[in-house]
Design an enzyme around this catalytic site. Structure first.
Site: not given
Length: 234
Positions: A52, A139
């Site tokens: 993660d 993004y």
């Protein structure tokens, strides 16, 4: 033998990178949040890790578990298609946490091993880093940050013998882009904007990563290798 740690290894680009680097004889450490989506190790030169990138302890643990680390490939990333007004702060922060801060966490955790082994980092950026596109605020900002992080780390870590580069493709067929590539109107507009008239294959990204990781790129650092079929020329 070179050992490459690939984050986001379950994605289309991550899988292609693993195949390309494995073909060169590298040992592979494949890391993703979804380990079930990772292909089973083909041989003893491949290991699987749950990672993660938003968790500093997870990043440190995976790096510590990889022997002889000499290449870090930051391919983990997420896309949220929303405008600026549609994007809430929590979503904005989460995209940056995965795409940008996650790459920084991994780079920092890997620094000692890379410095000891004369290693390299290659991150997957995007043409969104320098071409403004609607509905991709978080993004685009994350990839712009990742590209500049690449330059800054290249400058700071050159003295440690670590090369840091990135690859910036335009649209690549994958689960992340399946929605837009299913829209004929989007495909027509996108292909019209790309002089070569075709999407960038995941294998093209993988080949660029393999080059930047190879001895042939020994004098290359701080560079963003753009794979856009000429889109940015217009």
């Amino acid at each position: 033998m070179t050992t490459a740690l690939i984050t986001g290894a379950a994605g289309a680009i991550g899988q292609a990178i693993a195949a390309a680097l494995g073909a060169t004889g590298m040992r592979l450490a494949l890391a993703d949040t979804d380990v079930a989506a990772l292909a089973p190790p083909a041989n003893e030169r491949t290991t699987i890790h749950r990672l993660d990138v938003t968790d500093e302890a997870s990043c440190a643990a995976v790096v510590a578990a990889v022997d002889g680390l000499s290449l870090l490939v930051n391919a983990a990333g997420i896309m949220v298609r929303r405008t600026a007004l549609e994007t809430d702060v929590a979503t904005f922060q989460h995209v940056l946490d995965v795409n940008l801060t996650g790459a920084y966490r991994m780079a920092k955790a890997a620094h000692p091993a890379l410095a000891a082994n004369g290693g390299a980092i290659v991150s997957i950026s995007s043409t969104h880093a320098f071409l403004a596109a609607k509905n991709s605020l978080a993004y685009g900002v994350s990839k712009a940050g990742l590209s500049h992080l690449t330059r800054l780390l290249a400058l700071e870590w050159a003295a440690d013998g670590i090369r840091v580069n990135a690859v910036a493709p335009t649209v690549v067929p994958s689960a992340m882009t399946a929605d837009v590539l299913a829209d004929p109107g989007y495909v027509d507009r996108k292909m019209a904007a790309i002089p070569l008239g075709a999407p960038i294959a995941a294998a093209h990204v993988a080949a660029a990563v393999a080059y930047l990781a190879s001895p042939a790129a020994a004098s290359t650092t701080g560079q963003i290798l753009v794979l856009d079929g000429g889109e940015s020329l217009a």
